[in-house]
Design an enzyme around this catalytic site. Structure first.
Site, mmCIF file in Angstrom:
data_model
loop_
_atom_site.group_PDB
_atom_site.id
_atom_site.type_symbol
_atom_site.label_atom_id
_atom_site.label_comp_id
_atom_site.label_asym_id
_atom_site.label_seq_id
_atom_site.Cartn_x
_atom_site.Cartn_y
_atom_site.Cartn_z
ATOM 1 C CD GLU A 1 -2.073 4.239 3.061
ATOM 2 O OE1 GLU A 1 -1.759 3.566 2.035
ATOM 3 O OE2 GLU A 1 -3.242 4.309 3.479
ATOM 4 C CB CYS B 1 -6.596 -0.367 5.162
ATOM 5 S SG CYS B 1 -4.878 -0.946 5.100
ATOM 6 C CB CYS C 1 -2.108 1.711 6.052
ATOM 7 S SG CYS C 1 -1.734 0.846 4.508
ATOM 8 C CG HIS D 1 -1.961 -1.016 1.255
ATOM 9 N ND1 HIS D 1 -3.089 -0.896 2.029
ATOM 10 C CD2 HIS D 1 -2.095 -2.197 0.588
ATOM 11 C CE1 HIS D 1 -3.867 -1.942 1.845
ATOM 12 N NE2 HIS D 1 -3.270 -2.755 0.985
#
Length: 148
Positions: free
Chosen positions: A48, A76, A79, A46
């Site tokens: 992040e 999410c 993250c 992801h």
């Protein structure tokens, strides 16, 4: 946030879910990333997470205490856990996840007994960030319907 949006658009060009992240320290961008789950074939790739890893490598420390993260979509759970573990000071995000049954960042901060809490500011460039993601998925659904 404009820089995070640029990162999201880079991901979009590679057919990734268009999420971008930028980490700032003392007013300067120190790391930037976009989703690379498809490209890397990695569920944890992801924006992040990639951004945090780059910053940790740069600072040679997992603590990003005085840093602020700008991300186009609400982080999410995975993250947000990384954000808290990295001790990031503040998170700014554009679009909210708004999925039924999902837990938002503010709920995590309020409910959990954590040794670190970060500030959250949501809704920066919300419409633009939201449109990036929703248009991406509309396009995907349209392609699926064309095949069927």
């Amino acid at each position: 946030m404009k820089e995070a949006i640029k990162e999201a658009k880079k991901g979009l060009l590679k057919d990734e879910v268009p999420v971008g992240a930028v980490l700032v320290s003392q007013g300067k961008i120190i790391a930037r990333a976009y989703n690379k789950r498809q490209e890397d074939r990695d569920a944890t790739a992801h924006a992040e997470i990639i951004c945090i890893k780059k910053a940790c490598k740069k600072f040679k420390d997992f603590r990003l205490i005085d840093c602020e993260l700008y991300v186009t979509l609400e982080p999410c759970l995975m993250c947000f856990g990384a954000i808290l573990n990295a001790r990031i000071k503040k998170v700014y995000f554009g679009a909210s996840i708004n999925k039924e049954g999902s837990i938002d960042c503010e709920e995590i901060i309020a409910r959990a007994e954590l040794n670190h809490k970060c500030e959250i500011e949501k809704g920066l460039f919300e419409e633009e960030c939201s449109n990036l993601v929703s248009d991406y998925f509309k396009s995907k659904r349209k392609k699926i319907k064309e095949v069927l």
